[in-house]
Design a protein around this motif. Structure first.
Motif, PDB file in Angstrom:
ATOM      1  N   VAL A 840       0.859  -1.313  -0.018  1.00 43.74           N
ATOM      2  CA  VAL A 840       0.219  -0.012   0.006  1.00 43.74           C
ATOM      3  C   VAL A 840       0.913   1.264   0.009  1.00 43.74           C
ATOM      4  CG1 VAL A 840      -1.669   1.359   1.394  1.00 43.74           C
ATOM      5  CG2 VAL A 840      -1.792  -1.213   1.265  1.00 43.74           C
ATOM      6  N   LYS A 841       0.698   2.197  -1.180  1.00 44.80           N
ATOM      7  CA  LYS A 841       1.648   3.252  -1.208  1.00 44.80           C
ATOM      8  C   LYS A 841       1.125   4.196  -0.290  1.00 44.80           C
ATOM      9  CE  LYS A 841       3.161   6.647  -4.411  1.00 44.80           C
ATOM     10  NZ  LYS A 841       4.720   6.553  -4.023  1.00 44.80           N
ATOM     11  N   GLY A 842       1.933   5.079   0.553  1.00 47.02           N
ATOM     12  CA  GLY A 842       1.982   5.996   1.327  1.00 47.02           C
ATOM     13  C   GLY A 842       1.699   7.316   0.672  1.00 47.02           C
ATOM     14  N   VAL A 843       1.703   8.303   1.507  1.00 47.78           N
ATOM     15  CA  VAL A 843       1.230   9.692   1.059  1.00 47.78           C
ATOM     16  C   VAL A 843       2.681  10.278   0.322  1.00 47.78           C
ATOM     17  CG1 VAL A 843       0.763  12.089   1.714  1.00 47.78           C
ATOM     18  CG2 VAL A 843      -0.156  10.091   2.982  1.00 47.78           C
ATOM     19  N   GLY A 844       3.793  10.000   0.844  1.00 48.51           N
ATOM     20  CA  GLY A 844       5.092  10.632   0.137  1.00 48.51           C
ATOM     21  C   GLY A 844       5.502   9.816  -1.100  1.00 48.51           C
ATOM     22  N   ASP A 845       6.340  10.505  -1.795  1.00 50.60           N
ATOM     23  CA  ASP A 845       7.062   9.854  -2.909  1.00 50.60           C
ATOM     24  C   ASP A 845       8.293   8.894  -2.529  1.00 50.60           C
ATOM     25  OD1 ASP A 845       5.074  10.817  -4.481  1.00 50.60           O
ATOM     26  OD2 ASP A 845       6.015  12.773  -4.863  1.00 50.60           O
ATOM     27  N   GLY A 846       8.992   9.285  -1.456  1.00 47.01           N
ATOM     28  CA  GLY A 846      10.098   8.584  -1.247  1.00 47.01           C
ATOM     29  C   GLY A 846       9.984   7.083  -0.690  1.00 47.01           C
ATOM     30  N   GLY A 847       8.881   6.514  -0.411  1.00 50.00           N
ATOM     31  CA  GLY A 847       8.724   5.411  -0.117  1.00 50.00           C
ATOM     32  C   GLY A 847       8.761   5.074   1.548  1.00 50.00           C
ATOM     33  N   GLU A 848       9.027   6.070   2.198  1.00 49.99           N
ATOM     34  CA  GLU A 848       9.330   5.914   3.694  1.00 49.99           C
ATOM     35  C   GLU A 848       8.165   5.644   4.483  1.00 49.99           C
ATOM     36  OE1 GLU A 848      10.333   8.593   1.898  1.00 49.99           O
ATOM     37  OE2 GLU A 848      12.593   8.424   1.955  1.00 49.99           O
ATOM     38  N   ASP A 849       6.950   6.075   4.102  1.00 51.85           N
ATOM     39  CA  ASP A 849       5.596   5.611   4.544  1.00 51.85           C
ATOM     40  C   ASP A 849       4.851   4.559   3.875  1.00 51.85           C
ATOM     41  OD1 ASP A 849       5.326   7.263   2.564  1.00 51.85           O
ATOM     42  OD2 ASP A 849       3.899   8.501   3.607  1.00 51.85           O
ATOM     43  N   ASP A 850       5.491   3.704   3.050  1.00 50.95           N
ATOM     44  CA  ASP A 850       4.606   2.691   2.365  1.00 50.95           C
ATOM     45  C   ASP A 850       4.700   1.590   3.235  1.00 50.95           C
ATOM     46  OD1 ASP A 850       4.828   4.321   0.053  1.00 50.95           O
ATOM     47  OD2 ASP A 850       6.252   3.274  -0.722  1.00 50.95           O
ATOM     48  N   PHE A 851       3.753   0.924   3.022  1.00 51.19           N
ATOM     49  CA  PHE A 851       3.471  -0.469   3.786  1.00 51.19           C
ATOM     50  C   PHE A 851       3.609  -1.827   3.156  1.00 51.19           C
ATOM     51  CE2 PHE A 851       1.844   2.750   6.794  1.00 51.19           C
ATOM     52  CZ  PHE A 851       2.007   2.516   7.914  1.00 51.19           C
ATOM     53  N   TYR A 852       4.251  -2.750   3.709  1.00 53.62           N
ATOM     54  CA  TYR A 852       4.335  -3.916   3.051  1.00 53.62           C
ATOM     55  C   TYR A 852       4.005  -5.159   3.970  1.00 53.62           C
ATOM     56  CZ  TYR A 852       7.533  -1.445  -0.083  1.00 53.62           C
ATOM     57  OH  TYR A 852       8.009  -0.586  -1.125  1.00 53.62           O
ATOM     58  N   GLY A 853       3.141  -6.094   3.479  1.00 51.83           N
ATOM     59  CA  GLY A 853       2.672  -7.166   4.342  1.00 51.83           C
ATOM     60  C   GLY A 853       2.199  -8.411   3.590  1.00 51.83           C
ATOM     61  N   LYS A 885      14.566  -1.331   5.148  1.00 56.75           N
ATOM     62  CA  LYS A 885      15.578  -0.274   4.682  1.00 56.75           C
ATOM     63  C   LYS A 885      15.324   0.172   3.245  1.00 56.75           C
ATOM     64  CE  LYS A 885      19.044  -2.270   7.949  1.00 56.75           C
ATOM     65  NZ  LYS A 885      20.223  -3.040   8.045  1.00 56.75           N
ATOM     66  N   ILE A 886      15.776   1.281   2.741  1.00 50.95           N
ATOM     67  CA  ILE A 886      15.259   1.523   1.297  1.00 50.95           C
ATOM     68  C   ILE A 886      16.950   2.183   0.817  1.00 50.95           C
ATOM     69  CG2 ILE A 886      14.351   3.312  -0.117  1.00 50.95           C
ATOM     70  CD1 ILE A 886      11.772   3.613   1.707  1.00 50.95           C
ATOM     71  N   ASP A 887      17.194   1.517  -0.101  1.00 46.86           N
ATOM     72  CA  ASP A 887      18.454   2.145  -0.947  1.00 46.86           C
ATOM     73  C   ASP A 887      18.271   3.456  -1.313  1.00 46.86           C
ATOM     74  OD1 ASP A 887      20.766   2.610  -2.302  1.00 46.86           O
ATOM     75  OD2 ASP A 887      21.006   0.568  -3.233  1.00 46.86           O
ATOM     76  N   PRO A 888      19.020   4.475  -1.033  1.00 45.13           N
ATOM     77  CA  PRO A 888      18.749   5.694  -1.349  1.00 45.13           C
ATOM     78  C   PRO A 888      19.132   5.870  -2.831  1.00 45.13           C
ATOM     79  CG  PRO A 888      20.755   5.810  -0.100  1.00 45.13           C
ATOM     80  CD  PRO A 888      20.160   4.318   0.205  1.00 45.13           C
ATOM     81  N   LYS A 889      19.896   5.154  -3.280  1.00 48.49           N
ATOM     82  CA  LYS A 889      20.492   5.649  -4.841  1.00 48.49           C
ATOM     83  C   LYS A 889      19.334   4.689  -5.811  1.00 48.49           C
ATOM     84  CE  LYS A 889      24.681   4.662  -7.834  1.00 48.49           C
ATOM     85  NZ  LYS A 889      25.652   4.458  -7.887  1.00 48.49           N
ATOM     86  N   HIS A 890      19.190   3.543  -5.569  1.00 44.18           N
ATOM     87  CA  HIS A 890      18.341   2.731  -6.674  1.00 44.18           C
ATOM     88  C   HIS A 890      17.218   2.556  -5.944  1.00 44.18           C
ATOM     89  CE1 HIS A 890      22.178   1.962  -8.736  1.00 44.18           C
ATOM     90  NE2 HIS A 890      22.554   1.342  -7.790  1.00 44.18           N
ATOM     91  N   LYS A 891      16.789   2.874  -4.912  1.00 49.41           N
ATOM     92  CA  LYS A 891      15.377   2.879  -4.154  1.00 49.41           C
ATOM     93  C   LYS A 891      14.909   1.458  -4.200  1.00 49.41           C
ATOM     94  CE  LYS A 891      14.961   7.223  -4.275  1.00 49.41           C
ATOM     95  NZ  LYS A 891      15.288   7.977  -2.904  1.00 49.41           N
ATOM     96  N   TRP A 931      16.766 -11.033   5.745  1.00 50.72           N
ATOM     97  CA  TRP A 931      15.939  -9.840   5.118  1.00 50.72           C
ATOM     98  C   TRP A 931      15.731 -10.310   3.868  1.00 50.72           C
ATOM     99  CZ3 TRP A 931      15.581  -4.758   6.652  1.00 50.72           C
ATOM    100  CH2 TRP A 931      16.251  -4.538   7.766  1.00 50.72           C
ATOM    101  N   CYS A 932      14.523  -9.647   3.083  1.00 47.70           N
ATOM    102  CA  CYS A 932      14.259 -10.136   1.871  1.00 47.70           C
ATOM    103  C   CYS A 932      13.856  -8.848   1.100  1.00 47.70           C
ATOM    104  CB  CYS A 932      12.854 -10.743   1.836  1.00 47.70           C
ATOM    105  SG  CYS A 932      12.521 -12.524   2.318  1.00 47.70           S
ATOM    106  N   SER A 933      14.073  -9.071  -0.277  1.00 45.31           N
ATOM    107  CA  SER A 933      13.949  -7.792  -1.112  1.00 45.31           C
ATOM    108  C   SER A 933      12.392  -7.523  -1.828  1.00 45.31           C
ATOM    109  CB  SER A 933      15.041  -7.755  -2.245  1.00 45.31           C
ATOM    110  OG  SER A 933      14.813  -6.917  -3.134  1.00 45.31           O
ATOM    111  N   ALA A 934      11.866  -6.467  -1.562  1.00 46.58           N
ATOM    112  CA  ALA A 934      10.413  -6.509  -1.841  1.00 46.58           C
ATOM    113  C   ALA A 934      10.447  -5.922  -3.319  1.00 46.58           C
ATOM    114  CB  ALA A 934       9.677  -5.658  -0.990  1.00 46.58           C
TER     115      ALA A 934
END
Length: 1026
Positions: A840-853, A885-891, A931-934
């Motif tokens: 579920v995508k969050g409000v921001g564009d950076g992905g910091e407030d996205d939810f995965y489940g 964790k979000i890779d700041p370079k490749h997202k 860890w897993c890559s989403a």
């Protein structure tokens, strides 16, 4: 009554307004209308369900038009016709005389033959204009014969249904013969039924789908063929070049392309949906299309003129391996006028001719293309055509935009050989490639610094690239079409000489083998992009080279003993060179970019256990050989998914100066293959790809950089010219050839089997526009007349929602929504695919407030008035830094699988969800354990809407944000000193080097054959093994 507006305009036609007023006047005079106190509005929205005033009815009809198929005004005093009439003209009231199957079949036959259906014959002044009309009336005689009194099927409709059964399910002819006899035995009236399959096929062939057979020299030197452009070889009894007698027939199929009403309306989509914005979603948004419009304004001003693409490729038509190699070559043409969801789909790929085997036609392909080129010349002049949408005659023209083919076929069609040092068709003689002394093959090592900005630091490095070399030259010039035409104008085309000519300085200053027959097209030199580099094969070969080298696959790696012997000649990397030991053997130091045997086996085991969503890719587990530590049988779509999605995860344990450029290559192809491109991002990609290749050159040996790695530098530029790659790659054509392979019934006449099956498919597709679901069930148009739409007040639905759902709740383990297929987590246990991941995508564009489940339960709540709401009960992962964790370079997003977020609401509306799947890292990468890559997916079937069951290559909807500057990673070391490399006997090394020249020659000779064998397995690239 349905001709409301001018085509592509908003203005309502004056005659439509007059017709509406006539309709309202007629309706008001009827008793039923006067008794109801108003006119039932027959617009699309009201559908005769609401009684309106005459003024409102006129307003509604002018705004939205009549409801579908309201030819007989049954709600306004008019009665159904009592009989069936051949005359299809509208009556004074606008009623169209049709009934059941017969009306639809008459429409179909009229479209197929292109004639007016109003002739009834028998009058003194009746004139039959041509033979085609005579053929039509013979066909109509068959159409108007019911199978028996009261039947809704005719002989023709039954014949078409038999043909559809063969084409849809590849039914053998013997089976159809059995069905025909069974119907005859079970029917008391047998006169109008087809007696056998041949009888059905003979009748359907009257629709005009024809095959033209042309004699060919047995050596492939020429065609015995006449045309109006100066070729008069039809009467010859022997080949004018090799003198071989004319005794063998080769089939060249030229199929008639028939457009249906719905298709004709879509054929102008490109004109009315052009955009001057930064976004590219169709070839009409590319620079090549716009340049062609500017050069030929007379062609561009009529949107009905057709733009075409051509594909040619060879394949082995046998499903099982044959002792004798055999390759046949279909020539496929596809139109680009259509919208994105119709372009490049199977119904719009037309088999124009097929070249017989058993061998590759090479330069002789121009001989077989002569009839097609003649047709394209005629179409450039124009053919008188009737536009059924505008109800007018016009001169339709067509132009070939480009060809689509793999690299060997590129050389055959363009005339520029794709072998040797001058392979690149963009750089041509300006390349700096060279031949490796010990490797014996051409290398494009250090050929990419010249593409960098003038002050880039890589240009000044003397020892990071080629030994003692700096780079001051600029990129090679972009050679225009006019320059190429001037170069080839003095060369011969193959049909004129009947043999290949070796021109002076071939392989030294040029690679021209002929003047391509496409230069005979008068507009060819105005095309900016004449031949496409195939992204599908380039991506596959690039991925294979990376996999084989990093996993150190014996016999496949580019870092072999010969490559190490070449190192001191071209690079300054003494730590990587072979080292002489005291025992007389040579030590090959282990490179940091290669995995150990145990690590390679760990990667294979990881692939064995990998699970992805349904339809996302094929079963990659079948490719993993854990015991050998290598991947086998990787098809193009397997490489596509692995390159763009899995490569950074598979090799995450490599050092940063190796992993980062590999990740950047992965991102480059992922952005390039997006279904929608942006011009500004393509410009940055064109600037970044040389830097990425230079970073790879700092690490990998010169033998790694063959022509495939080099031509990647030109892919972004071609995307600017041609638009998104899904219109210019081989995936749909490979599937077309795979389907053709499965239709071969007579292995002694494979081309004949393919042609017969194709004609059946064309017939079935054509007829399916007039019947439902390709089963040819008649469309009962009168069903729509019986529907009475009584709209419910919106307040009732609001009250139902306020009352809450019913007490009974349905629970599901599988649910389809938004184009995704979701499963509960418990349902995926034990399956090879996984569909329980949710995002579920969050409000921001950076992905910091996205939810995965992951989905635990699926509930369906029911309200009154059939309102249902589906909820997913999810278990969410921790969105904080502890769990995400979000890779700041490749997202790239990593998820800690044992961290949960309990405080968030577990319920989410199914309509708000997107799908994601989680890939664990290989076990040998200890830092990533747990860890897993989403990885996000997108709804399937967004391109192939005509055939939703056929999978298409996975593409992102949009490009990511491309970095303005690619960072340069310092190269700390190239040798892994913690692991001992293999030791090589001196005698073995000497034998390898002595056999170098022989191996290089044989590999070049077999390169094309090997490519053909690899392609033979491409037909099922995108199938998903469940």
């Amino acid at each position: 009554m349905y001709d409301r507006k001018y085509f592509g305009a908003r203005q309502v036609k004056a005659r439509f307004k007059d017709g509406v007023e006539e309709f309202v006047t007629y309706a008001m005079s009827q008793d039923i209308v006067q008794s109801e106190g108003g006119v039932r509005c027959p617009c699309i929205k009201c559908m005769c369900g609401l009684i309106q005033s005459p003024e409102d009815v006129i307003d509604h009809l002018e705004k939205v038009g009549f409801m579908d198929d309201y030819y007989v005004w049954t709600h306004h005093g008019e009665r159904e016709p009592a009989n069936i009439n051949v005359n299809m003209d509208a009556s004074s009231s606008g009623a169209q005389r049709e009934c059941g199957n017969f009306g639809r079949m008459q429409d179909m036959v009229g479209d197929a033959l292109g004639v007016n259906m109003s002739y009834e014959g028998g009058g003194e002044e009746a004139i039959i204009p041509n033979d085609k009309a005579l053929q039509f009336y013979a066909m109509m005689e068959e159409v108007n014969k019911p199978l028996y009194e009261g039947a809704s099927d005719s002989k023709l409709s039954m014949c078409v249904r038999l043909i559809a059964a063969k084409s849809n399910w590849n039914v053998p002819e013997d089976c159809l013969e059995f069905f025909s006899k069974m119907m005859l035995d079970a029917t008391p009236i047998k006169d109008n039924l087809p007696t056998n399959y041949y009888d059905a096929k003979r009748l359907v062939l009257k629709l005009g789908l024809q095959v033209k057979k042309i004699d060919c020299c047995v050596q492939g030197c020429m065609l015995f063929y006449d045309n109006e452009f100066g070729t008069n070889d039809g009467a010859l009894e022997e080949c004018k070049f090799c003198k071989a007698p004319r005794y063998q027939v080769r089939n060249s199929d030229v199929a008639e392309i028939v457009c249906i009403d719905e298709d004709r309306q879509q054929m102008t989509w490109h004109y009315y949906n052009k955009t001057n914005s930064n976004v590219m979603r169709h070839p009409c948004d590319g620079l090549a299309w716009k340049h062609f419009d500017a050069m030929h304004p007379g062609f561009a001003e009529d949107p009905r003129n057709v733009r075409l693409g051509l594909c040619s490729d060879g394949f082995t038509p046998y499903i099982q391996a044959s002792a004798t190699p055999y390759s046949c070559w279909p020539i496929i043409v596809t139109p680009y006028n259509l919208p994105p969801d119709m372009c490049m789909t199977k119904p719009y790929m037309f088999l124009s001719c097929i070249i017989l085997g058993p061998s590759n036609p090479t330069d002789k392909i121009d001989v077989y293309l002569q009839p097609l080129i003649d047709d394209l010349k005629r179409l450039w002049i124009g053919e008188l055509t009737y536009d059924i949408v505008r109800k007018e005659n016009f001169t339709m023209r067509a132009a070939l935009m480009w060809t689509i083919n793999d690299f060997p076929a590129y050389g055959m069609l363009s005339g520029w050989s794709t072998h040797g040092r001058l392979t690149c068709p963009h750089c041509m003689e300006h390349t700096k490639s060279f031949t490796l002394k010990y490797g014996g093959k051409a290398s494009w090592f250090d050929c990419h610094r010249r593409f960098l900005p003038a002050k880039h630091q890589f240009r000044r490095k003397k020892n990071l690239f080629k030994l003692d070399t700096t780079e001051m030259d600029g990129p090679p010039p972009k050679i225009t079409s006019y320059d190429v035409f001037d170069r080839v104008s003095g060369l011969c085309i193959f049909p004129d000489v009947g043999k290949r000519i070796i021109y002076d300085k071939y392989g030294e200053t040029h690679n021209w083998t002929k003047r391509s027959i496409f230069w005979d097209l008068p507009y060819w030199k105005e095309n900016l992009l004449r031949h496409n580099l195939d992204v599908m094969h380039i991506e596959k070969n690039f991925c294979d080279n990376i996999l084989h080298t990093v996993m150190d696959v014996s016999g496949k790696t580019k870092d072999n003993e010969k490559a190490r012997c070449d190192l001191p000649l071209y690079c300054k990397r003494p730590e990587m060179e072979l080292q002489r030991l005291l025992n007389g053997k040579y030590l090959k130091p282990k490179a940091v970019y290669s995995l150990t045997s145990n690590e390679a086996k760990s990667v294979c085991q990881w692939l064995k256990e990998l699970r992805m969503p349904d339809g996302y890719s094929s079963n990659l587990a079948r490719c993993a050989d854990v015991n050998a530590g290598r991947l086998r049988g990787m098809k193009s779509h397997d490489s596509h998914v692995l390159m763009e999605r899995l490569l950074p995860i598979v090799f995450c344990s490599l050092p940063n100066h190796v992993l980062n450029p590999l990740t950047e290559v992965s991102e480059f192809f992922k952005d390039l293959c997006a279904s929608t491109l942006r011009m500004d991002e393509l410009v940055k990609m064109d600037q970044n790809i040389p830097i990425i290749l230079c970073k790879l050159e700092q690490v990998f040996p010169p033998g790694f950089f063959d022509s495939i790695e080099h031509v990647s530098v030109h892919l972004a530029y071609e995307a600017m010219l041609g638009g998104p790659v899904q219109y210019r790659w081989m995936y749909p054509f490979e599937r077309f050839m795979g389907d053709s392979k499965r239709t071969v019934k007579n292995e002694a006449r494979v081309e004949g089997s393919i042609c017969a099956s194709y004609l059946h498919q064309e017939t079935s597709h054509f007829c399916s526009h007039y019947f439902n679901h390709l089963m040819l069930t008649p469309k009962k148009w009168f069903n729509d007349q019986l529907k009475k739409v009584v709209p419910s007040p919106q307040i009732d639905h609001l009250r139902a929602l306020v009352d809450g759902p019913r007490m009974n709740v349905k629970q599901w383990h599988t649910y389809f929504v938004n184009g995704y297929k979701f499963h509960t987590h418990s349902w995926t246990i034990g399956k090879k695919t996984i569909n329980s991941g949710v995002y579920v995508k969050g409000v921001g564009d950076g992905g910091e407030d996205d939810f995965y489940g992951v989905i635990k339960h699926i509930f369906e709540l029911s309200y009154q008035y059939d309102n249902n709401v589906v909820l997913f009960y999810c278990e969410w992962f921790d969105p904080t830094n502890n769990g995400t964790k979000i890779d700041p370079k490749h997202k790239n997003v990593d998820i800690r699988m044992d961290k949960r977020y309990r405080s968030f609401d577990p319920f989410i509306l199914a309509s708000k969800c997107s799908q994601v799947y989680y890939i664990p890292y290989p076990s040998h990468h200890r830092a990533k354990r747990g860890w897993c890559s989403a990885i996000k997916t997108k709804p399937r079937g967004q391109i192939e809407t005509e055939v939703p069951n056929i999978e298409v290559p996975y593409q992102d909807d949009e490009m990511s944000h491309v970095l303005n500057v690619i960072e340069v990673d310092p190269v700390s070391n190239l040798v892994d000193r913690d692991v001992d490399g293999p030791q090589i006997y001196a005698q073995v090394l000497i034998e390898l080097l002595n056999n170098n020249e022989e191996d290089a020659n044989s590999s070049e000779d077999n390169e094309e054959d090997g490519h053909r064998h690899e392609e033979d397995s491409e037909d099922d690239d995108t199938d998903c093994s469940d």
